[in-house]
Write a protein that holds these residues in place. Sequence first.
Motif, short mmCIF file in Angstrom:
data_model
loop_
_atom_site.label_atom_id
_atom_site.label_comp_id
_atom_site.label_asym_id
_atom_site.label_seq_id
_atom_site.Cartn_x
_atom_site.Cartn_y
_atom_site.Cartn_z
N GLY A 75 -25.78 -12.43 -35.84
CA GLY A 75 -25.31 -13.81 -35.95
C GLY A 75 -24.85 -14.19 -37.35
N THR A 76 -25.08 -13.27 -38.31
CA THR A 76 -24.64 -13.51 -39.69
C THR A 76 -23.19 -13.07 -39.85
OG1 THR A 76 -26.85 -13.28 -40.65
CG2 THR A 76 -24.99 -12.80 -42.09
N VAL A 77 -22.43 -13.84 -40.59
CA VAL A 77 -21.07 -13.45 -40.96
C VAL A 77 -20.99 -13.39 -42.48
CG1 VAL A 77 -18.62 -14.11 -40.96
CG2 VAL A 77 -20.01 -14.48 -38.90
N TYR A 78 -20.57 -12.24 -42.99
CA TYR A 78 -20.39 -12.08 -44.44
C TYR A 78 -19.14 -11.21 -44.62
CZ TYR A 78 -22.22 -12.50 -49.18
OH TYR A 78 -22.40 -12.85 -50.50
N ASN A 79 -17.99 -11.86 -44.61
CA ASN A 79 -16.69 -11.18 -44.62
C ASN A 79 -15.88 -11.52 -45.87
OD1 ASN A 79 -15.42 -10.78 -41.20
ND2 ASN A 79 -17.39 -10.30 -42.08
N TRP A 80 -15.21 -10.52 -46.41
CA TRP A 80 -14.16 -10.77 -47.39
C TRP A 80 -12.84 -10.93 -46.64
CZ3 TRP A 80 -11.32 -6.41 -46.36
CH2 TRP A 80 -12.02 -5.25 -46.00
N SER A 81 -11.82 -11.37 -47.37
CA SER A 81 -10.50 -11.55 -46.77
C SER A 81 -9.66 -10.30 -47.01
CB SER A 81 -9.78 -12.77 -47.36
OG SER A 81 -10.48 -13.95 -47.06
N PRO A 82 -9.10 -9.69 -45.95
CA PRO A 82 -8.27 -8.51 -46.14
C PRO A 82 -6.87 -8.87 -46.66
CG PRO A 82 -8.42 -9.07 -43.81
CD PRO A 82 -9.31 -10.03 -44.53
N VAL A 83 -6.47 -8.17 -47.72
CA VAL A 83 -5.15 -8.36 -48.33
C VAL A 83 -4.35 -7.07 -48.15
CG1 VAL A 83 -3.90 -8.84 -50.47
CG2 VAL A 83 -6.13 -9.93 -50.06
N ARG A 84 -3.15 -7.18 -47.64
CA ARG A 84 -2.30 -5.98 -47.55
C ARG A 84 -0.95 -6.25 -48.20
NH1 ARG A 84 -0.75 -5.42 -41.11
NH2 ARG A 84 -1.61 -7.40 -40.41
N ILE A 85 -0.56 -5.30 -49.04
CA ILE A 85 0.67 -5.44 -49.82
C ILE A 85 1.47 -4.14 -49.71
CG2 ILE A 85 1.66 -5.80 -52.11
CD1 ILE A 85 -0.90 -7.35 -52.80
N LEU A 86 2.74 -4.30 -49.48
CA LEU A 86 3.67 -3.18 -49.56
C LEU A 86 4.70 -3.52 -50.64
CD1 LEU A 86 4.46 -0.41 -48.34
CD2 LEU A 86 6.10 -1.64 -46.88
N ALA A 87 4.77 -2.68 -51.66
CA ALA A 87 5.68 -2.90 -52.76
C ALA A 87 6.54 -1.66 -52.96
CB ALA A 87 4.92 -3.23 -54.04
N GLN A 88 7.70 -1.85 -53.54
CA GLN A 88 8.63 -0.74 -53.74
C GLN A 88 9.09 -0.68 -55.18
OE1 GLN A 88 12.17 -0.86 -51.25
NE2 GLN A 88 12.33 1.37 -51.26
N LYS A 89 9.15 0.53 -55.71
CA LYS A 89 9.66 0.76 -57.05
C LYS A 89 11.17 0.76 -57.01
CE LYS A 89 9.38 4.07 -60.89
NZ LYS A 89 8.76 5.34 -61.37
N THR A 90 11.79 -0.14 -57.73
CA THR A 90 13.25 -0.22 -57.71
C THR A 90 13.86 1.01 -58.36
OG1 THR A 90 13.16 -1.50 -59.76
CG2 THR A 90 13.28 -2.72 -57.69
N ALA A 91 14.99 1.40 -57.84
CA ALA A 91 15.64 2.64 -58.33
C ALA A 91 16.09 2.49 -59.77
CB ALA A 91 16.83 2.94 -57.42
#
Length: 270
Positions: free
Chosen positions: A254-270
């Motif tokens: 019954g306990t909730v102890y969650n962090w927030s998931p962060v997802r990032i996709l980045a690209q190195k410019t040519a």
Amino acid sequence: MADSDLYPLGRGLSDSVRLDAQHLLWKLHTGYTLHPHIPITPDMKIAEVGTGNGIWLFDLSPSMPPTVQLHGFDISEDQYPSKHMWPRNVNLALLDAFKDVPPTLVGQYDVVHVRMWASNIRDGNTGPLISHLQQLLKPGGYIQWEEADLVHQSVQGRKALEFAQRIPSLFQKVGLDYSWATRLPRDLEEAHLEIIESKTESFRDFLVQKCTDTYLLALGEILRGTKLTCAEEIVPLVAKHEAELQSLCAERKGTVYNWSPVRILAQKTA
């Protein structure tokens, strides 16, 4: 062990099993191992920095063409399985992610994957790590980053709420600043990377317990590591929080102890 190995979590059996569980948590959350936006080619090279026990690479391996090279790097090899257990297209090696990349690795990778560096970034400075990732990448290469935002948490239950209110003061005393995760997209942009995707979300109901379980295990690891390295006068405070955490774990239903998931996709410019 390298000079900059300040990893505050453990590398034992239960710690490695936690990494496996966290990988499952992320895969069920995102629905993928390699981001579907990333094109797959037969000659591509993929690296993971901070690979831990290699679970992300081992999961990715069967879905890739056999000619794709998968390289895992970590500052410690303590969690690597024996070499004969590695898939044929996977290689694991030692590398310090806070130092410059060796010349032989510069510009070698189409993709660099990083995950959950929350406790490894000291003083909120992501610059050295981001620079390291950029050095590994080819022009046009991708950074796939999954991070835990430990500032914006979802917490329910009396003991959990009390613990969540008390623990930040200890983290502050020992130099653990988790606020940088909220600034990560900006830091990547300032490093001249193009942000293709940036999402901060919450876990769906069926994953809430999985996040809670793995997070409580990780907090236990952090407290154990902190007690071994902190100033003597802080040890009693750490021990107090360990006892509180043990009580919280004993009543986690019954306990909730969650962090927030962060997802990032980045690209190195040519």
